[in-house]
Design an enzyme around this catalytic site. Structure first.
Site: not given
Length: 451
Positions: A167, A291
């Site tokens: 979770h 990038s």
């Protein structure tokens, strides 16, 4: 380069080198070539049916074989020229073979070309050959390569502990190798099913009843003949069809490819998350840019690329599964148009598999970060402590540890102080006092090494 820049699909442009092995087996050229092969083999088969009383010389059989064996791109172009007139792709193949027979003074056999066949008799076998070879020679070897790499990683990383996240929250530790082993087990299970599946084929005339065959030669066991013919191409004979083969077998294989794609996608997602947590480092390759504005970045582009191509493959598979088994009455043409795109399923899957392999090979475990996270999350030992309390007969063991650890920032010393004050079997107490997140990995290492 200019041609690649003008391609609509990246399969034949940007990913041309990656998909070239798919192109060896699945293209319009290969479809046309396999149609020629099926037509020639059927012509030869007719001469072997004694009830037909046909005769052919050995040297004439050699000429027939040459038509299919020496078939090349120029022959395919000729068939496309004929198709411009016929507006029918399989009829164009028939007329092309008529031409080749005439060139070799064998026009006396023209009446036997495409004898008692419907176009789909030729098409379904041609596609079956292409699909069978593509699965066997391209898809299975690529998946097997990925599985082998994961298997080696599972062995190499078997004893490297890593904090789990259920979770998205800190959870009981495992090992890196165990997580890789899960992917191996899942992929191999589906891959073995794909290896065992056999594609089917039909050869029974316009509506599947041998109508034309029987009216011409009623004493021939046409079912036996058709079965032998279909099986000669390594396909399983399907006797129960309309005009078209039902496409159930290729649908099963496509379903299994989708299942395997989803397992790879699941693995890619986990790797993406592990890289984002710095659990894996990526190779810094000179000249590469992460990038356009952030020089520090090394992005997990291979896993992301793989994810995208898996979704493309699965999307096309969904179109097939929702449509290809459905044909109005004894046939409509929709399946024919769909089948031309089966190569795309494999192309996108192969791109994804290869990108995942590159991503794995560029990634290395960041053991320092793994140790740091494990050392900073002693609360994951609450499971172990409360289980030992249960073993020693404590009431409310779970609730006691919940009160101590849930949502709290505690240290390993806090846990050990808590354990010291417990009335436990001395052996159990000693074990808990030595326990750390790093060595609380159960049988993870053993499981990983057994994969």
């Amino acid at each position: 380069m200019e041609k690649e820049l003008l391609n609509i699909s990246p399969i034949d442009g940007r990913y041309k080198e990656t998909t070239k092995e798919v192109r060896k087996y699945f293209s319009e050229y290969h479809l046309i070539k396999n149609r020629v092969i099926v037509e020639i083999e059927w012509l030869k088969k007719l001469f072997n049916i004694k009830e037909l009383g046909l005769e052919i010389k050995k040297e004439e059989l050699t000429i027939l074989d040459k038509i299919s064996k020496e078939f090349d791109i120029d022959d395919a172009k000729r068939i496309k020229e004929i198709e411009q007139i016929t507006k029918h792709d399989v009829k164009a193949v028939e007329y092309y073979i008529d031409e080749k027979l005439a060139e070799n003074n064998l026009q006396k056999y023209n009446n036997l070309v495409h004898f008692a066949c419907t176009s789909e008799d030729i098409n379904n076998i041609a596609y079956g050959i292409m699909e069978k070879e593509l699965v066997k020679n391209v898809y299975i070897p690529n998946v097997s390569q990925l599985v082998q790499i994961l298997k080696e990683k599972a062995q190499n990383y078997a004893n490297i502990p890593i904090l789990s996240h259920t979770h998205g929250q800190n959870a009981t530790p495992t090992t890196v190798g165990k997580e890789f082993a899960i992917a191996v087990y899942r992929m191999e299970k589906i891959l073995n099913r794909i290896k065992q599946e056999k594609l089917t084929g039909k050869f029974n005339g316009t509506v599947g009843n041998f109508n034309a065959h029987l009216i011409s030669y009623p004493n021939v066991d046409w079912i036996k003949v058709a079965k032998e013919f279909v099986e000669s191409f390594g396909l399983e004979y399907n006797m129960y069809t309309t005009q078209i083969e039902s496409h159930d077998s290729i649908s099963i294989i496509l379903s299994e490819i989708k299942l395997l794609n989803n397992i790879i996608l699941d693995f890619n997602n986990d790797m993406w998350m592990y890289i984002s947590r710095n659990y894996f480092k990526q190779q810094n390759i000179a000249g590469e840019v992460g990038s356009s504005v952030m020089p520090h970045k090394i992005n997990p582009i291979n896993f992301e690329n793989s994810m995208a191509n898996i979704k493309m493959s699965n999307g096309i598979i969904d179109v097939f599964l929702n449509n290809i088994q459905i044909s109005r009455m004894q046939r409509d043409l929709s399946d024919s148009s769909l089948q031309r795109n089966i190569g795309m399923v494999f192309a996108y899957s192969i791109i994804a598999i290869k990108q995942t392999i590159v991503g794995i090979n560029k990634s290395t475990v960041n053991e320092e970060k793994l140790r740091s996270d494990l050392n900073n999350t002693p609360e994951v030992l609450a499971e172990a402590v409360q289980t030992i309390l249960r073993k020693n007969g404590y009431e409310n063991a779970y609730e006691t540890l919940k009160g101590l650890t849930r949502g709290k920032n505690i240290s390993i010393e806090d846990i050990r102080e808590f354990v010291k004050n417990l009335k436990l079997n001395e052996k159990d107490k000693e074990m808990l006092l030595k326990l750390t997140p790093k060595n609380y990995t159960g049988l993870a290492e053993k499981i990983a090494k057994r994969v």
